[in-house]
Design a protein around this motif. Structure first.
Motif, PDB file in Angstrom:
ATOM      1  N   LYS A 111       0.836  -1.206   0.000  1.00 41.03           N
ATOM      2  CA  LYS A 111       0.000   0.000   0.000  1.00 41.03           C
ATOM      3  C   LYS A 111       0.868   1.253   0.000  1.00 41.03           C
ATOM      4  N   SER A 112       1.892   1.250   0.804  1.00 42.08           N
ATOM      5  CA  SER A 112       2.826   2.374   0.866  1.00 42.08           C
ATOM      6  C   SER A 112       3.543   2.548  -0.475  1.00 42.08           C
ATOM      7  N   GLN A 113       3.952   1.450  -1.072  1.00 43.81           N
ATOM      8  CA  GLN A 113       4.632   1.506  -2.367  1.00 43.81           C
ATOM      9  C   GLN A 113       3.705   2.073  -3.444  1.00 43.81           C
ATOM     10  N   LEU A 114       2.451   1.657  -3.431  1.00 43.24           N
ATOM     11  CA  LEU A 114       1.496   2.148  -4.420  1.00 43.24           C
ATOM     12  C   LEU A 114       1.206   3.632  -4.234  1.00 43.24           C
ATOM     13  N   ILE A 115       1.117   4.077  -3.002  1.00 44.48           N
ATOM     14  CA  ILE A 115       0.891   5.506  -2.734  1.00 44.48           C
ATOM     15  C   ILE A 115       2.069   6.330  -3.248  1.00 44.48           C
ATOM     16  N   MET A 116       3.283   5.876  -2.960  1.00 44.16           N
ATOM     17  CA  MET A 116       4.473   6.601  -3.433  1.00 44.16           C
ATOM     18  C   MET A 116       4.554   6.583  -4.961  1.00 44.16           C
ATOM     19  N   ALA A 117       4.192   5.456  -5.566  1.00 40.87           N
ATOM     20  CA  ALA A 117       4.188   5.376  -7.029  1.00 40.87           C
ATOM     21  C   ALA A 117       3.164   6.346  -7.606  1.00 40.87           C
ATOM     22  N   PHE A 118       1.973   6.406  -7.005  1.00 41.51           N
ATOM     23  CA  PHE A 118       0.931   7.318  -7.469  1.00 41.51           C
ATOM     24  C   PHE A 118       1.411   8.772  -7.399  1.00 41.51           C
ATOM     25  N   ILE A 119       1.992   9.141  -6.281  1.00 39.73           N
ATOM     26  CA  ILE A 119       2.507  10.507  -6.121  1.00 39.73           C
ATOM     27  C   ILE A 119       3.589  10.791  -7.154  1.00 39.73           C
ATOM     28  N   SER A 120       4.488   9.852  -7.347  1.00 37.57           N
ATOM     29  CA  SER A 120       5.568  10.010  -8.302  1.00 37.57           C
ATOM     30  C   SER A 120       5.038  10.206  -9.725  1.00 37.57           C
ATOM     31  N   THR A 165       1.464  10.826 -21.370  1.00 34.46           N
ATOM     32  CA  THR A 165       2.476  10.977 -20.323  1.00 34.46           C
ATOM     33  C   THR A 165       2.109  10.139 -19.101  1.00 34.46           C
ATOM     34  N   LEU A 166       0.828  10.119 -18.760  1.00 33.11           N
ATOM     35  CA  LEU A 166       0.362   9.292 -17.645  1.00 33.11           C
ATOM     36  C   LEU A 166       0.620   7.806 -17.913  1.00 33.11           C
ATOM     37  N   ILE A 167       0.270   7.360 -19.104  1.00 29.26           N
ATOM     38  CA  ILE A 167       0.495   5.950 -19.463  1.00 29.26           C
ATOM     39  C   ILE A 167       1.983   5.633 -19.453  1.00 29.26           C
ATOM     40  N   LEU A 168       2.786   6.541 -19.986  1.00 30.89           N
ATOM     41  CA  LEU A 168       4.237   6.336 -19.970  1.00 30.89           C
ATOM     42  C   LEU A 168       4.760   6.311 -18.537  1.00 30.89           C
ATOM     43  N   GLY A 169       4.261   7.196 -17.687  1.00 34.35           N
ATOM     44  CA  GLY A 169       4.688   7.216 -16.284  1.00 34.35           C
ATOM     45  C   GLY A 169       4.387   5.905 -15.583  1.00 34.35           C
ATOM     46  N   ILE A 170       3.215   5.355 -15.834  1.00 31.38           N
ATOM     47  CA  ILE A 170       2.860   4.054 -15.251  1.00 31.38           C
ATOM     48  C   ILE A 170       3.794   2.970 -15.780  1.00 31.38           C
ATOM     49  N   THR A 171       4.024   2.982 -17.080  1.00 31.33           N
ATOM     50  CA  THR A 171       4.920   1.997 -17.702  1.00 31.33           C
ATOM     51  C   THR A 171       6.331   2.096 -17.131  1.00 31.33           C
ATOM     52  N   LEU A 172       6.824   3.309 -16.978  1.00 30.54           N
ATOM     53  CA  LEU A 172       8.176   3.499 -16.454  1.00 30.54           C
ATOM     54  C   LEU A 172       8.280   3.047 -15.000  1.00 30.54           C
ATOM     55  N   THR A 173       7.232   3.280 -14.233  1.00 28.02           N
ATOM     56  CA  THR A 173       7.225   2.840 -12.839  1.00 28.02           C
ATOM     57  C   THR A 173       7.250   1.316 -12.759  1.00 28.02           C
ATOM     58  N   ILE A 174       6.430   0.670 -13.576  1.00 26.29           N
ATOM     59  CA  ILE A 174       6.414  -0.802 -13.611  1.00 26.29           C
ATOM     60  C   ILE A 174       7.776  -1.329 -14.049  1.00 26.29           C
ATOM     61  N   SER A 175       8.361  -0.682 -15.035  1.00 30.31           N
ATOM     62  CA  SER A 175       9.686  -1.086 -15.507  1.00 30.31           C
ATOM     63  C   SER A 175      10.718  -0.989 -14.388  1.00 30.31           C
ATOM     64  N   TYR A 176      10.650   0.109 -13.634  1.00 29.80           N
ATOM     65  CA  TYR A 176      11.584   0.273 -12.520  1.00 29.80           C
ATOM     66  C   TYR A 176      11.368  -0.796 -11.461  1.00 29.80           C
ATOM     67  N   TRP A 177      10.102  -1.070 -11.139  1.00 28.52           N
ATOM     68  CA  TRP A 177       9.810  -2.094 -10.132  1.00 28.52           C
ATOM     69  C   TRP A 177      10.332  -3.462 -10.546  1.00 28.52           C
ATOM     70  N   HIS A 178      10.210  -3.769 -11.843  1.00 29.99           N
ATOM     71  CA  HIS A 178      10.674  -5.077 -12.307  1.00 29.99           C
ATOM     72  C   HIS A 178      12.194  -5.169 -12.375  1.00 29.99           C
ATOM     73  N   SER A 179      12.818  -4.112 -12.850  1.00 30.81           N
ATOM     74  CA  SER A 179      14.276  -4.164 -13.038  1.00 30.81           C
ATOM     75  C   SER A 179      15.044  -3.697 -11.802  1.00 30.81           C
ATOM     76  N   ARG A 180      14.411  -2.836 -10.980  1.00 24.24           N
ATOM     77  CA  ARG A 180      15.066  -2.191  -9.837  1.00 24.24           C
ATOM     78  C   ARG A 180      16.317  -1.433 -10.269  1.00 24.24           C
ATOM     79  N   SER A 181      16.271  -0.964 -11.506  1.00 20.02           N
ATOM     80  CA  SER A 181      17.367  -0.173 -12.049  1.00 20.02           C
ATOM     81  C   SER A 181      16.774   1.075 -12.699  1.00 20.02           C
ATOM     82  N   ILE A 182      17.433   2.188 -12.553  1.00 16.12           N
ATOM     83  CA  ILE A 182      16.984   3.426 -13.182  1.00 16.12           C
ATOM     84  C   ILE A 182      17.141   3.359 -14.704  1.00 16.12           C
TER      85      ILE A 182
END
Length: 102
Positions: free
Chosen positions: A18-27, A59-76
């Motif tokens: 829940k905390s991770q999702l809130i931070m992702a939403f804000i980001s 931009t919103l769709i890209l932001g979601i995609t980039l967040t998911i990409s980061y979560w999966h790879s854990r790399s910037i």
């Protein structure tokens, strides 16, 4: 990176989902809102494009995609590469240069 990666939990974080999702939403919200602010403050020619609802939805769709990409790879690097591929394709193939009046 300040508002896209730093708010997201690190590899070693044990924070609840829940905390991770809130931070992702804000980001993601900050990422989307940063585009019109950048156009208003820095690149005024882009204001019409960066405030267009279609652009902001993309931009919103890209932001979601980039967040998911980061979560999966854990790399910037994976979201950075994806972001720049999208920007370059938009500029060169979808005529972004003319939309930005470059």
């Amino acid at each position: 990176m300040l508002f896209r990666v730093l708010p997201l939990p690190s590899k070693t974080s044990n924070s609840p989902i829940k905390s991770q999702l809130i931070m992702a939403f804000i980001s993601i919200v900050v990422y989307v809102v940063a585009h019109p602010i950048f156009a208003f403050l820095v690149y005024k020619k882009a204001f019409g494009v960066f405030t267009n609802p279609g652009f902001l939805l993309s931009t919103l769709i890209l932001g979601i995609t980039l967040t998911i990409s980061y979560w999966h790879s854990r790399s910037i690097w994976s979201p950075v590469v994806i972001h720049w591929i999208v920007v370059i394709v938009w500029l060169l193939i979808f005529d972004g240069y003319s939309k930005l009046d470059l």
